[in-house]
Motif scaffolding. Structure first.
Motif, PDB file in Angstrom:
ATOM      1  N   CYS A  87       0.812  -1.219   0.000  1.00 34.96           N
ATOM      2  CA  CYS A  87       0.000   0.000   0.000  1.00 34.96           C
ATOM      3  C   CYS A  87       0.849   1.275   0.000  1.00 34.96           C
ATOM      4  CB  CYS A  87      -0.945   0.002   1.196  1.00 34.96           C
ATOM      5  SG  CYS A  87      -2.278  -1.218   1.053  1.00 34.96           S
ATOM      6  N   SER A  88       2.144   1.128   0.154  1.00 37.18           N
ATOM      7  CA  SER A  88       3.054   2.283   0.140  1.00 37.18           C
ATOM      8  C   SER A  88       3.605   2.568  -1.250  1.00 37.18           C
ATOM      9  CB  SER A  88       4.205   2.045   1.121  1.00 37.18           C
ATOM     10  OG  SER A  88       3.716   1.970   2.433  1.00 37.18           O
ATOM     11  N   GLN A  89       3.141   1.840  -2.240  1.00 38.35           N
ATOM     12  CA  GLN A  89       3.611   2.066  -3.605  1.00 38.35           C
ATOM     13  C   GLN A  89       3.210   3.474  -4.067  1.00 38.35           C
ATOM     14  OE1 GLN A  89       5.504  -0.319  -5.559  1.00 38.35           O
ATOM     15  NE2 GLN A  89       5.694  -0.766  -3.398  1.00 38.35           N
ATOM     16  N   PRO A  90       4.044   4.075  -4.901  1.00 37.39           N
ATOM     17  CA  PRO A  90       3.696   5.411  -5.416  1.00 37.39           C
ATOM     18  C   PRO A  90       2.324   5.380  -6.105  1.00 37.39           C
ATOM     19  CG  PRO A  90       5.939   4.829  -6.012  1.00 37.39           C
ATOM     20  CD  PRO A  90       5.324   3.605  -5.393  1.00 37.39           C
ATOM     21  N   THR A  91       1.597   6.427  -5.971  1.00 34.51           N
ATOM     22  CA  THR A  91       0.257   6.698  -6.524  1.00 34.51           C
ATOM     23  C   THR A  91      -0.882   6.039  -5.751  1.00 34.51           C
ATOM     24  OG1 THR A  91       0.019   4.966  -8.222  1.00 34.51           O
ATOM     25  CG2 THR A  91       1.216   6.993  -8.866  1.00 34.51           C
ATOM     26  N   ILE A  92      -0.585   5.160  -4.811  1.00 33.56           N
ATOM     27  CA  ILE A  92      -1.647   4.558  -4.001  1.00 33.56           C
ATOM     28  C   ILE A  92      -1.867   5.440  -2.781  1.00 33.56           C
ATOM     29  CG2 ILE A  92      -2.248   2.629  -2.466  1.00 33.56           C
ATOM     30  CD1 ILE A  92      -1.029   0.720  -4.406  1.00 33.56           C
ATOM     31  N   ARG A  93      -3.127   5.681  -2.467  1.00 35.61           N
ATOM     32  CA  ARG A  93      -3.465   6.376  -1.222  1.00 35.61           C
ATOM     33  C   ARG A  93      -3.302   5.364  -0.096  1.00 35.61           C
ATOM     34  NH1 ARG A  93      -4.933  11.910  -1.354  1.00 35.61           N
ATOM     35  NH2 ARG A  93      -5.259  12.373  -3.553  1.00 35.61           N
ATOM     36  N   LYS A  94      -2.155   5.427   0.570  1.00 36.37           N
ATOM     37  CA  LYS A  94      -1.754   4.425   1.552  1.00 36.37           C
ATOM     38  C   LYS A  94      -2.820   4.197   2.626  1.00 36.37           C
ATOM     39  CE  LYS A  94       1.965   3.431   4.811  1.00 36.37           C
ATOM     40  NZ  LYS A  94       3.257   3.896   5.321  1.00 36.37           N
ATOM     41  N   HIS A  95      -3.293   5.259   3.238  1.00 36.43           N
ATOM     42  CA  HIS A  95      -4.259   5.130   4.323  1.00 36.43           C
ATOM     43  C   HIS A  95      -5.527   4.414   3.848  1.00 36.43           C
ATOM     44  CE1 HIS A  95      -6.055   6.143   8.170  1.00 36.43           C
ATOM     45  NE2 HIS A  95      -7.108   6.632   7.535  1.00 36.43           N
ATOM     46  N   PHE A  96      -6.039   4.819   2.695  1.00 33.45           N
ATOM     47  CA  PHE A  96      -7.228   4.185   2.130  1.00 33.45           C
ATOM     48  C   PHE A  96      -6.972   2.699   1.888  1.00 33.45           C
ATOM     49  CE2 PHE A  96      -9.481   2.623  -1.608  1.00 33.45           C
ATOM     50  CZ  PHE A  96     -10.797   2.843  -1.231  1.00 33.45           C
ATOM     51  N   CYS A  97      -5.865   2.388   1.236  1.00 38.03           N
ATOM     52  CA  CYS A  97      -5.515   1.007   0.884  1.00 38.03           C
ATOM     53  C   CYS A  97      -5.430   0.127   2.131  1.00 38.03           C
ATOM     54  CB  CYS A  97      -4.188   1.009   0.118  1.00 38.03           C
ATOM     55  SG  CYS A  97      -3.570  -0.609  -0.381  1.00 38.03           S
ATOM     56  N   ILE A  98      -4.728   0.605   3.138  1.00 37.51           N
ATOM     57  CA  ILE A  98      -4.540  -0.187   4.355  1.00 37.51           C
ATOM     58  C   ILE A  98      -5.872  -0.442   5.054  1.00 37.51           C
ATOM     59  CG2 ILE A  98      -3.539  -0.151   6.679  1.00 37.51           C
ATOM     60  CD1 ILE A  98      -1.091   1.275   5.354  1.00 37.51           C
ATOM     61  N   ILE A  99      -6.663   0.597   5.227  1.00 36.61           N
ATOM     62  CA  ILE A  99      -7.957   0.417   5.908  1.00 36.61           C
ATOM     63  C   ILE A  99      -8.873  -0.489   5.101  1.00 36.61           C
ATOM     64  CG2 ILE A  99     -10.087   1.608   6.577  1.00 36.61           C
ATOM     65  CD1 ILE A  99      -8.300   3.925   7.509  1.00 36.61           C
ATOM     66  N   TRP A 100      -8.955  -0.251   3.788  1.00 34.26           N
ATOM     67  CA  TRP A 100      -9.830  -1.036   2.920  1.00 34.26           C
ATOM     68  C   TRP A 100      -9.493  -2.517   2.988  1.00 34.26           C
ATOM     69  CZ3 TRP A 100      -8.953  -2.008  -2.819  1.00 34.26           C
ATOM     70  CH2 TRP A 100     -10.096  -2.543  -3.429  1.00 34.26           C
ATOM     71  N   LEU A 101      -8.215  -2.843   2.917  1.00 33.97           N
ATOM     72  CA  LEU A 101      -7.833  -4.250   2.856  1.00 33.97           C
ATOM     73  C   LEU A 101      -7.691  -4.892   4.234  1.00 33.97           C
ATOM     74  CD1 LEU A 101      -5.427  -4.071  -0.192  1.00 33.97           C
ATOM     75  CD2 LEU A 101      -7.797  -4.887  -0.104  1.00 33.97           C
ATOM     76  N   THR A 102      -7.343  -4.120   5.243  1.00 30.48           N
ATOM     77  CA  THR A 102      -7.248  -4.664   6.599  1.00 30.48           C
ATOM     78  C   THR A 102      -8.628  -5.014   7.134  1.00 30.48           C
ATOM     79  OG1 THR A 102      -5.249  -3.386   7.024  1.00 30.48           O
ATOM     80  CG2 THR A 102      -6.416  -4.192   8.946  1.00 30.48           C
ATOM     81  N   ASN A 103      -9.648  -4.276   6.730  1.00 36.40           N
ATOM     82  CA  ASN A 103     -11.006  -4.540   7.206  1.00 36.40           C
ATOM     83  C   ASN A 103     -11.587  -5.840   6.654  1.00 36.40           C
ATOM     84  OD1 ASN A 103     -11.186  -2.354   8.896  1.00 36.40           O
ATOM     85  ND2 ASN A 103     -12.086  -1.015   7.357  1.00 36.40           N
ATOM     86  N   ASP A 104     -10.946  -6.425   5.672  1.00 37.44           N
ATOM     87  CA  ASP A 104     -11.404  -7.700   5.123  1.00 37.44           C
ATOM     88  C   ASP A 104     -10.486  -8.798   5.658  1.00 37.44           C
ATOM     89  OD1 ASP A 104     -12.034  -9.958   3.600  1.00 37.44           O
ATOM     90  OD2 ASP A 104     -12.468  -8.767   1.816  1.00 37.44           O
ATOM     91  N   PRO A 105     -10.978  -9.647   6.558  1.00 33.99           N
ATOM     92  CA  PRO A 105     -10.119 -10.680   7.150  1.00 33.99           C
ATOM     93  C   PRO A 105      -9.564 -11.660   6.122  1.00 33.99           C
ATOM     94  CG  PRO A 105     -12.419 -11.005   7.785  1.00 33.99           C
ATOM     95  CD  PRO A 105     -12.353  -9.712   7.045  1.00 33.99           C
ATOM     96  N   THR A 106     -10.181 -11.754   4.985  1.00 25.40           N
ATOM     97  CA  THR A 106      -9.686 -12.643   3.931  1.00 25.40           C
ATOM     98  C   THR A 106      -8.294 -12.224   3.462  1.00 25.40           C
ATOM     99  OG1 THR A 106     -11.972 -12.886   3.190  1.00 25.40           O
ATOM    100  CG2 THR A 106     -10.283 -13.650   1.678  1.00 25.40           C
ATOM    101  N   THR A 107      -8.010 -10.929   3.549  1.00 27.32           N
ATOM    102  CA  THR A 107      -6.732 -10.394   3.085  1.00 27.32           C
ATOM    103  C   THR A 107      -5.558 -11.198   3.628  1.00 27.32           C
ATOM    104  OG1 THR A 107      -7.604  -8.160   2.840  1.00 27.32           O
ATOM    105  CG2 THR A 107      -5.228  -8.349   3.165  1.00 27.32           C
ATOM    106  N   PHE A 108      -5.614 -11.535   4.913  1.00 26.81           N
ATOM    107  CA  PHE A 108      -4.474 -12.165   5.565  1.00 26.81           C
ATOM    108  C   PHE A 108      -4.488 -13.693   5.467  1.00 26.81           C
ATOM    109  CE2 PHE A 108      -5.145  -8.018   7.561  1.00 26.81           C
ATOM    110  CZ  PHE A 108      -3.944  -7.419   7.169  1.00 26.81           C
ATOM    111  N   THR A 109      -5.307 -14.211   4.565  1.00 30.59           N
ATOM    112  CA  THR A 109      -5.312 -15.654   4.281  1.00 30.59           C
ATOM    113  C   THR A 109      -4.788 -15.926   2.877  1.00 30.59           C
ATOM    114  OG1 THR A 109      -7.569 -15.676   3.382  1.00 30.59           O
ATOM    115  CG2 THR A 109      -7.323 -15.978   5.781  1.00 30.59           C
ATOM    116  N   LEU A 110      -4.436 -14.870   2.161  1.00 28.81           N
ATOM    117  CA  LEU A 110      -4.073 -14.978   0.745  1.00 28.81           C
ATOM    118  C   LEU A 110      -2.601 -14.673   0.511  1.00 28.81           C
ATOM    119  CD1 LEU A 110      -7.078 -12.847  -0.586  1.00 28.81           C
ATOM    120  CD2 LEU A 110      -6.894 -15.348  -0.640  1.00 28.81           C
TER     121      LEU A 110
END
Length: 185
Positions: free
Chosen positions: A39-62
């Motif tokens: 989520c720290s890649q250039p052009t990505i809104r880091k805060h948005f990316c982290i919250i969006w994907l952290t809120n989905d528990p599936t993220t950490f199974t993939l």
């Protein structure tokens, strides 16, 4: 088993100076650290990316490939929700000056969703450069919707926000796909 005490400072320095694209193991399960890195890649809104994907528990199974698929699916689903909203606005608006722009946005969202369907197919085929291009097309479609609605005072405040969110999601698909393209996977 006991492990020898080793200073981790040299390792941390190495990780800091090593480019992202060479330090991420794409087949490992996503962790909070790897998600922050992505989520720290250039052009990505880091805060948005982290919250969006952290809120989905599936993220950490993939692993990274699965995460890309999840991101594409979540983006497409959000596109469908925004399409439904635009269709509703076409039917319910009392401002005759907005009927045509809302109708255009319906067309743009249909195009964006079709582009995300293409992104899914390309990702399955491991054609990540084409996945990125499809996400870019979806992003551009919503740029056109935004342009049609710009400067109109009677547009509900959540409409521009939802367009921005969708574009951020498309951008995450694009950048994640670019990471895979750069790694030649």
């Amino acid at each position: 088993m006991a492990f020898p005490r080793v200073s981790i400072l040299p390792l941390l320095l190495l990780l800091l100076i090593t480019p992202f694209s060479s330090s991420l193991s794409l087949s490992d399960t996503i962790t909070k650290d790897s998600l922050y890195q992505l989520c720290s890649q250039p052009t990505i809104r880091k805060h948005f990316c982290i919250i969006w994907l952290t809120n989905d528990p599936t993220t950490f199974t993939l692993n990274f490939y699965g995460l890309l698929g999840l991101v594409i699916q979540k983006t497409q689903l959000y596109g469908y929700k925004n399409l439904a909203m635009m269709k509703s606005l076409v039917r319910t608006t009392t401002d005759p000056m907005l009927k045509i722009p809302y109708g255009s946005c319906v067309t743009y969202y249909e195009s964006a969703i079709k582009s995300m369907e293409e992104a899914i197919k390309f990702a399955i085929l491991k054609k990540y450069e084409l996945t990125s291009e499809a996400a870019g097309k979806a992003f551009s479609s919503i740029n056109s919707c935004e342009a049609d609605l710009a400067g109109r005072n009677t547009v509900p405040s959540d409409v521009p926000l939802r367009n921005i969110r969708f574009k951020r999601m498309c951008n995450i698909v694009r950048v994640f796909s670019d990471v895979l393209t750069a790694k030649n996977y």
